[in-house]
Enzyme design. Structure first.
Site, PDB file in Angstrom:
ATOM      1  N   ASP A 101       3.996  -8.004  26.858  1.00  0.00           N
ATOM      2  CA  ASP A 101       4.620  -9.314  26.766  1.00  0.00           C
ATOM      3  C   ASP A 101       5.964  -9.172  27.466  1.00  0.00           C
ATOM      4  O   ASP A 101       6.850  -8.449  26.995  1.00  0.00           O
ATOM      5  CB  ASP A 101       4.800  -9.704  25.297  1.00  0.00           C
ATOM      6  CG  ASP A 101       5.498 -11.049  25.123  1.00  0.00           C
ATOM      7  OD1 ASP A 101       6.080 -11.564  26.095  1.00  0.00           O
ATOM      8  OD2 ASP A 101       5.477 -11.577  23.993  1.00  0.00           O
ATOM      9  N   ASN A 116       4.037 -11.111  38.036  1.00  0.00           N
ATOM     10  CA  ASN A 116       3.261 -12.333  38.166  1.00  0.00           C
ATOM     11  C   ASN A 116       3.354 -13.241  36.942  1.00  0.00           C
ATOM     12  O   ASN A 116       3.220 -14.452  37.067  1.00  0.00           O
ATOM     13  CB  ASN A 116       1.790 -11.969  38.410  1.00  0.00           C
ATOM     14  CG  ASN A 116       0.865 -13.143  38.237  1.00  0.00           C
ATOM     15  OD1 ASN A 116       0.706 -13.967  39.135  1.00  0.00           O
ATOM     16  ND2 ASN A 116       0.229 -13.236  37.079  1.00  0.00           N
ATOM     17  N   TYR A 168      11.058 -25.510  36.184  1.00  0.00           N
ATOM     18  CA  TYR A 168      10.249 -24.577  36.975  1.00  0.00           C
ATOM     19  C   TYR A 168      10.886 -24.286  38.338  1.00  0.00           C
ATOM     20  O   TYR A 168      11.049 -23.106  38.695  1.00  0.00           O
ATOM     21  CB  TYR A 168       8.830 -25.125  37.146  1.00  0.00           C
ATOM     22  CG  TYR A 168       7.897 -24.164  37.852  1.00  0.00           C
ATOM     23  CD1 TYR A 168       7.354 -23.070  37.186  1.00  0.00           C
ATOM     24  CD2 TYR A 168       7.555 -24.349  39.192  1.00  0.00           C
ATOM     25  CE1 TYR A 168       6.503 -22.183  37.831  1.00  0.00           C
ATOM     26  CE2 TYR A 168       6.713 -23.469  39.846  1.00  0.00           C
ATOM     27  CZ  TYR A 168       6.182 -22.390  39.166  1.00  0.00           C
ATOM     28  OH  TYR A 168       5.353 -21.512  39.809  1.00  0.00           O
ATOM     29  N   LYS A 180      12.375 -20.506  39.653  1.00  0.00           N
ATOM     30  CA  LYS A 180      11.874 -19.816  40.837  1.00  0.00           C
ATOM     31  C   LYS A 180      12.972 -19.635  41.892  1.00  0.00           C
ATOM     32  O   LYS A 180      12.959 -18.639  42.634  1.00  0.00           O
ATOM     33  CB  LYS A 180      10.679 -20.569  41.423  1.00  0.00           C
ATOM     34  CG  LYS A 180       9.454 -20.528  40.516  1.00  0.00           C
ATOM     35  CD  LYS A 180       9.039 -19.098  40.171  1.00  0.00           C
ATOM     36  CE  LYS A 180       7.770 -19.039  39.341  1.00  0.00           C
ATOM     37  NZ  LYS A 180       7.358 -17.650  38.997  1.00  0.00           N
ATOM     38  N   THR A 191      -4.862 -23.428  38.789  1.00  0.00           N
ATOM     39  CA  THR A 191      -4.792 -22.471  37.679  1.00  0.00           C
ATOM     40  C   THR A 191      -4.467 -23.224  36.386  1.00  0.00           C
ATOM     41  O   THR A 191      -4.179 -24.426  36.402  1.00  0.00           O
ATOM     42  CB  THR A 191      -3.692 -21.412  37.921  1.00  0.00           C
ATOM     43  OG1 THR A 191      -2.400 -22.063  37.885  1.00  0.00           O
ATOM     44  CG2 THR A 191      -3.869 -20.720  39.264  1.00  0.00           C
TER      45      THR A 191
END
Length: 271
Positions: free
Chosen positions: A80, A107, A185, A189, A220
């Site tokens: 984790d 990832n 998000y 990034k 996904t």
């Protein structure tokens, strides 16, 4: 299009690490599904020993069985990325069993957030996503860096996104200018991109290369399978960066070019 932008995937580098039969050893976080699983699958096909970092041990075990049935030397590792003690335990296991790490693919990540823009964003959601998507990159990378330094050609791949590119997001003629929604998000990034550049600068005089991957908009669980690219297509980006030759780049954002008409167009993206 420049020569750099039009480059296609080279063959993977030769394996000479300490995994099964002298194979390189690769760890992929969030490897039990989606792009992470496909990345592990592709690395396994290159002959690497693949360690499947997974928080969900049930899904992780299923992924391990599937890859081993395909002939890959795959091994589940409980991981984790937001649990520092768990990260340390995973690193201790890798050190005890393999002695070094050749490839680290950061990832694992999440996508959440409410609001139609920064003025309506929830600060708590932003903190939570930064912890999963950004702080974890530092936690995992720093913990495994001593093992990566033992590799003759260590490779770190930070899975990022083109929506983390300030240049791409502010280009009035680009595909992302009209993008709305929570900033959590994209901000997470953008921070991953900066971390990539800073790690690459710090490690510039070592064999360790650090790059950010842009898989493109893949179908996904992260986006409710709404993406137009497959998880396997997205994983090819990480495969490319994980198998760079000694004269390959470090400190770049590389991957799918949404601005190009060719769906198989790849290259260096602007920060």
């Amino acid at each position: 299009m420049s020569e750099e932008q039009s480059m296609r995937y080279p063959n993977g580098a030769a394996n000479d690490g300490n995994g099964a039969d002298g194979a390189k050893v690769a760890l992929v976080t969030g490897a039990n599904k989606g792009i992470g699983l496909e990345t592990a699958r592709l690395l396994g096909r290159e002959g690497m020993t693949v360690l499947l970092g997974a928080r969900d041990l049930g899904r992780g075990a299923a992924a391990e069985r599937a890859l081993r049935a395909e002939g890959s030397d795959a091994h589940l590792v409980s991981l984790d990325v937001t649990d520092q003690e768990g990260v340390k335990a995973a690193a201790a296991r890798v050190e005890a069993e393999y002695g070094r790490l050749d490839v680290l693919v950061n990832n694992a990540g999440a996508a959440l957030g409410s609001g139609s823009g920064p003025s309506t964003a929830d600060p708590g959601e932003l903190r939570a996503l930064l912890d999963v998507n950004t702080v974890s990159v530092v936690a995992v990378s720093n913990t495994f860096l001593p093992l990566l330094r033992r590799s003759p050609a260590g490779r770190v791949v930070n899975v990022s996104s083109e929506v983390g590119s300030i240049t791409a997001m502010t280009d009035p003629d680009g595909p992302f200018f009209g993008m709305s929604g929570s900033p959590a998000y994209p901000v997470s990034k953008t921070a991953v991109n900066m971390l990539t550049a800073l790690y690459a600068k710090e490690l510039a005089h070592t064999p360790v290369k650090v790059n950010a991957a842009n898989p493109g908009f893949c179908a996904t669980d992260l986006n409710g399978h709404s993406g137009g690219r497959t998880a396997e297509q997205g994983a090819r980006v990480s495969l490319h960066l994980a198998t760079l030759p000694d004269d390959g780049p470090s400190g770049v954002l590389w991957g799918h070019l949404a601005s190009e008409d060719d769906p198989e167009s790849y290259g260096v993206l602007p920060w």
